[in-house]
Scaffold this motif. Structure first.
Motif, short mmCIF file in Angstrom:
data_model
loop_
_atom_site.label_atom_id
_atom_site.label_comp_id
_atom_site.label_asym_id
_atom_site.label_seq_id
_atom_site.Cartn_x
_atom_site.Cartn_y
_atom_site.Cartn_z
N GLY B 21 0.82 -1.21 0.00
CA GLY B 21 0.00 0.00 0.00
C GLY B 21 0.85 1.25 0.00
O GLY B 21 0.64 2.17 -0.80
N LEU B 22 1.84 1.28 0.90
CA LEU B 22 2.73 2.45 0.96
C LEU B 22 3.51 2.59 -0.33
O LEU B 22 3.72 3.70 -0.83
N LEU B 27 4.84 5.67 -4.81
CA LEU B 27 5.33 5.62 -6.19
C LEU B 27 4.23 5.72 -7.23
O LEU B 27 4.51 5.67 -8.41
N LEU B 28 2.99 5.86 -6.77
CA LEU B 28 1.91 6.01 -7.75
C LEU B 28 1.04 7.22 -7.43
O LEU B 28 0.95 8.15 -8.23
N ALA B 29 0.46 7.22 -6.23
CA ALA B 29 -0.45 8.30 -5.88
C ALA B 29 0.30 9.64 -5.79
O ALA B 29 -0.12 10.64 -6.38
N VAL B 30 1.42 9.63 -5.06
CA VAL B 30 2.19 10.88 -4.92
C VAL B 30 2.70 11.36 -6.28
O VAL B 30 2.54 12.53 -6.63
N PRO B 31 3.32 10.49 -7.10
CA PRO B 31 3.77 10.96 -8.41
C PRO B 31 2.63 11.49 -9.28
O PRO B 31 2.81 12.48 -9.99
N LEU B 32 1.45 10.83 -9.22
CA LEU B 32 0.33 11.34 -10.02
C LEU B 32 -0.05 12.74 -9.55
O LEU B 32 -0.32 13.63 -10.36
N LEU C 105 -5.83 0.76 -5.25
CA LEU C 105 -4.65 1.54 -5.65
C LEU C 105 -3.51 0.63 -6.09
O LEU C 105 -2.82 0.90 -7.08
N ILE C 106 -3.34 -0.48 -5.36
CA ILE C 106 -2.25 -1.41 -5.72
C ILE C 106 -2.48 -1.98 -7.12
O ILE C 106 -1.53 -2.20 -7.87
N MET C 107 -3.77 -2.20 -7.47
CA MET C 107 -4.08 -2.81 -8.77
C MET C 107 -4.17 -1.79 -9.91
O MET C 107 -4.27 -2.17 -11.07
N VAL C 108 -4.19 -0.50 -9.58
CA VAL C 108 -4.39 0.52 -10.61
C VAL C 108 -3.40 0.44 -11.78
O VAL C 108 -3.79 0.61 -12.93
#
Lengths: 362, 290, 275
Positions: B21-22, B27-32, C105-108
């Motif tokens: 999750g972190l 590496l996904l939510a923050v960069p987006l 989110l992990i699967m996005v």
């Protein structure tokens, strides 16, 4: 009976759902104890709390005088036979049975001997080398039993162990489990939804509804003196007729029963307690009988009509409609030589006895 | 409480979900989020101007080239999705209904294999197949089907559609297959029993029940295709270039990351809005069908 | 009835075969041109040669790219599978607050355009953190996109693993850690190996993200991309592609065998492929 397990004030909630609402019970040493109830009554949760797989929300569980709240499942003197058996598919039969011995101090030879003994006890002698996934359902069940018993637990927990077996095998395993329990002499706690199974096997049964124990009693008492209409209905078959009761002078109770008329009951026929007013009278099918031509009545008789005939071979079940009774009464009769089976629509003389009635206030 | 049973189920679950999750958050939510932020900044040659501005968006919407690329990208992605799903459905249906159960996983395996093999080289090979002297033209000329090589199949949008339809085939087949597999076969028998023919049984029972899989297939093809820049670059020619090529150019060649970020945001928002519409329309359609 | 059905299946069957030809056309062409004795990638074929394969060994840049890609693929596969194990176990075994959004989110990355993943990581690493690009930045990106696949595969492993097997081990005196080692790990091992192989394959083939995040040492696909510009290098690229595709197929076949073995071990019926 020396108490081994004490359950006091056990509550368990999953989120907003309260599945156990204050369980109080003592389970004795060497007792075959059953938790009986419909699905969702909390019996499996209670068993899993005893095993240590669930933590009670409040309340105390103690085994052998020791509070279990800080003892994890792997340190408890209990072992479990799972509903799915949980036989490890990647291990052989012997490896499964000997699984719990990994941490013991026994030598290899002693372990092997113990495993063979345990296999012999459940009738699987010589099958230790088999792969677990090649076993039949009944054999898996036996492996699961041997695996749990080899650790000589104080308590063996059985979670619906027979529900996956077919009828013949189930009946065979029922008597075998009972024999095994007498042989090893430890406490067995069985979870089941099958009332017949519980009656056959248990020393005592706790009937559970909605997270509470409705009645805790030996099988005979449970069957004969259910403390509520619901218990009576759940254990075996019970006919119910509306009735009105009034406490007479002395200790007797006068009741007016729809379809049967007036009679007098003793106080012990009111296990659920007594209040003046409306209620119901319960009676088991085998306590009633249909009188055939020429038979003398020994008890009271009510006149009615055969509404339905269900023929079972050894038994015939009649549904008798009585004038004044809102529901039909089920009567079971043994089929003896020379005794005819009545036809639907025939007139029926129903014999009953006041001493076999149970009164439940509403 | 001891370690074995002390932690509640929720805590154990959270503890386990924390590393992936972190990772996804960092590496996904923050960069987006960073891309979104960057799209409101501006690039002044080598320095990044961190004052909030809508300049990039104004430029994106006023410059015809950007809008042309975006429109073309959406059209191409839409066409790819349509072609891919239409071609995929019969395959999924065939494997689910006409292949013996023990052979199904072999078929699925065969279908997925090409998907796992070098993407770059696969795209390049389509150039070889579709080219002027390519495999297809040579073959068609050889059997006398055509007199001169076909030119409408390379260096244009058609080529991009064909190549992407190939690349995303398994992505479309799998969800539809899974949805079809879940259909209780006795439902189809019930429909036949109640007097419907094969075709009506298909349209009244099979298709509505397979719809979730079809929608999943549409989304799983439509959304990623918008972000492909390799296929347009290799087989698309100047008239087959897509928005992703421009995003790539802004980031890596023109060194205008904020503009690239704005284009990426615009592309993602358009795709998300269209996807949402697709989901809503199919949901309403299935409900009316029921 | 059955004849009529099989006829219908027959037409669909013909279509299915044509479709498979469409799917496999590029893959069959690859070795065809790799062994073709001509620098032009076109028909008609000119004759058989292994020249392009032997030419591969003499390119130092290629050897470097292979090493970089292998390092990245192995590391990404290990990381993605580890993260996937955690996520799959959490998802299958536990209820916890925020489960839906976290697992979602992990699967996005499964549906996110890869260019968005590449661009957003580039923005954070270069524009915001000011770090240099290297193999590690590619690993970060590849781990991100491989994790959903690992989760999907390991989810299936965990779902086919009866919870009471773990409980039985605990009940028989094992600790949670030894239970994982003695029961869980052996039973989901096929899933772990399948996840490692799939993640390795994805990372090895991945170009779009690698192109954005690669540092001074290009990955194999980035190297191939640079070679596609030079027509005289194409036959060598075909040879390289043939090897890559062969390696991928071998790895996928292994992964599939592992997956089936896992199902068999758990005594479950096969219900389809990955995902």
């Amino acid at each position: 009976m020396k108490p081994l397990i004490t359950l006091s004030g056990l509550h368990k909630s999953f989120g907003d759902v309260e599945v156990l609402k204050g369980i109080e019970a003592e389970i004795g040493e060497g007792e075959f104890f059953s938790l009986l109830g419909p699905s969702g009554c909390g019996k499996t949760t209670l068993l899993r709390i005893i095993a240590g797989f669930e933590t009670p929300t409040s309340g105390v569980l103690s085994i052998d005088g020791r509070d279990m709240s800080t003892v994890p499942a792997n340190k408890r003197p209990t072992n479990m036979v799972f509903q799915s058996y949980a036989v490890f598919p990647h291990l052989s039969v012997a490896q499964n049975v000997g699984f719990g011995l990994r941490r013991s101090e026994l030598s290899k030879v002693e372990k092997a001997k113990k495993i063979e003994e345990a296999l012999g006890m459940v009738g699987l002698a010589g099958l230790g080398g088999r792969a677990a996934h090649a076993l039949s359902g009944g054999q898996r069940q036996r492996v699961a039993l041997a695996r749990a018993l080899i650790l000589e637990p104080k308590v063996l927990l059985l979670d619906e162990p027979l529900s996956a077996l077919d009828k013949k095998l189930r009946e065979q395993m029922q008597s075998e489990l009972r024999r095994l329990q007498r042989q090893v002499g430890i406490t067995f706690i069985l979870v089941t939804h099958d009332q017949e199974e519980a009656l056959i096997m248990s020393d005592r049964i706790a009937v559970m509804f909605d997270g509470q124990i409705a009645q805790l009693a030996p099988p005979q008492e449970l069957y004969r003196r259910p403390v509520s209409r619901r218990v009576g209905d759940f254990i075996g078959v019970m006919n119910f007729l509306p009735a009105e009761a009034r406490l007479e002078e002395g200790r007797d109770i006068a009741v007016e029963i729809a379809g049967l008329g007036r009679t007098v009951l003793e106080q012990e026929q009111c296990p659920a307690g007594f209040v003046n007013g409306r209620g119901a009278v319960g009676v088991r099918p085998e306590s009633l009988s249909v009188l055939f031509d020429g038979e003398q009545a020994r008890g009271e008789v009510a006149e009615g009509e055969v509404a339905e005939v269900i023929y079972y071979g050894d038994m015939t079940y009649y549904e008798i409609a009585l004038p004044g009774a809102p529901e039909r009464l089920t009567v079971s009769m043994k089929n003896r030589a020379g005794r005819p089976v009545l036809e639907r629509g025939a007139a029926a003389r129903l014999e009953w006895d006041a001493s076999s009635l149970i009164y439940f206030p509403s | 409480m001891s370690a074995g049973q002390g932690l509640s189920e929720a805590k154990k679950g959270l503890l386990l979900a924390a590393p992936p999750g972190l990772y996804a958050i960092l590496l996904l939510a923050v960069p987006l989020g960073a891309v979104l932020l960057l799209s409101f900044w501006s690039q002044d040659f080598l320095t990044l101007d961190r004052t909030f501005t809508l300049k990039n968006y104004r430029e994106a919407f006023s410059e015809p080239l950007y809008m042309l690329l975006l429109g073309r990208s959406l059209l191409i992605s839409g066409a790819v999705t349509l072609v891919t799903v239409l071609l995929a459905f019969p395959i999924a249906y065939f494997v689910s209904f006409h292949v013996r159960p023990e052979r199904k996983s072999l078929w699925i395996f065969l279908i997925t294999i090409p998907f796992w093999t070098s993407y770059l080289i696969r795209v390049f090979l389509w150039k070889v197949i579709l080219g002027y002297n390519g495999v297809l033209n040579t073959a068609l000329l050889g059997v006398g089907f055509i007199d001169e090589p076909l030119t409408f199949i390379l260096y244009n949008a058609n080529a991009v559609v064909i190549t992407l339809a190939h690349a995303f085939a398994p992505f479309a087949i799998l969800p539809i297959f899974v949805a079809l597999e879940k259909i209780d076969r006795s439902l189809l028998e019930a429909s036949r029993d109640l007097g419907e023919g094969t075709v009506r049984t298909f349209t009244r029972v099979t298709l509505p029940l397979a719809m979730p899989g079809v929608v999943a297939a549409i989304l799983i093809v439509f959304i990623p295709t918008i972000g492909d820049y390799v296929t347009p670059d290799l087989v698309g020619g100047p008239n087959g270039l897509m928005i992703a090529n421009m995003i790539q150019t802004q980031f890596l060649k023109l060194n205008n990351a904020p503009m690239g970020a704005a284009l990426a945001v615009i592309a993602m928002v358009s795709v998300s809005v269209i996807s949402l519409l697709i989901v809503l329309v199919t949901m309403r359609w299935s409900r009316r069908g029921a | 009835m059955s004849g009529w059905l099989s006829k219908r299946g027959g037409w669909l069957g013909v279509y299915a075969v044509v479709y498979l030809v469409f799917l496999y056309a590029p893959i069959f062409l690859l070795p065809t041109f790799a062994f073709n004795d001509s620098t032009v990638i076109a028909f008609p074929l000119q004759g058989f040669t292994t020249e392009w394969f032997s030419g591969l060994s003499g390119v130092p840049a290629l050897t470097g790219a292979v090493k970089t890609s292998l390092l990245i693929a192995v590391t990404s596969a290990l990381l993605a599978t580890t993260l996937g194990l955690c996520a799959a176990r959490a998802g299958v075994r536990y209820r916890f607050p925020g489960k839906g959004p976290i697992m979602g989110l992990i699967m996005v990355p499964l549906v996110l355009p890869e260019i968005i993943v590449g661009v957003s990581l580039l923005v954070v690493i270069v524009s915001i953190l000011g770090l240099p690009l290297s193999s590690w930045t590619v690993i970060l990106g590849h781990t991100l996109i491989c994790t959903p696949f690992a989760v999907a595969i390991l989810n299936a492993s965990y779902q086919s693993l009866d919870t009471s097997l773990e409980e039985a081990a605990i009940d028989l005196g094992e600790t949670p850690v030894s239970t994982f080692r003695l029961i869980t790990l052996p039973l989901i091992m096929p899933g772990i190996i399948a996840s490692l192989l799939i993640s390795f394959t994805i990372s090895l083939d991945e170009f779009i993200i690698a192109f954005f995040l690669t540092g001074a040492e290009p990955t194999l696909p980035v190297y191939i991309w640079s070679q596609l510009r030079f027509p005289q290098k194409l036959p060598i690229v075909m040879a390289l592609g043939t090897i890559l595709v062969a390696a991928s197929i071998v790895m996928l076949t292994l992964a599939e065998i592992m997956r089936r073995r896992g199902l068999k071990k758990a005594g479950k019926k096969d219900t389809g492929g990955f995902l």
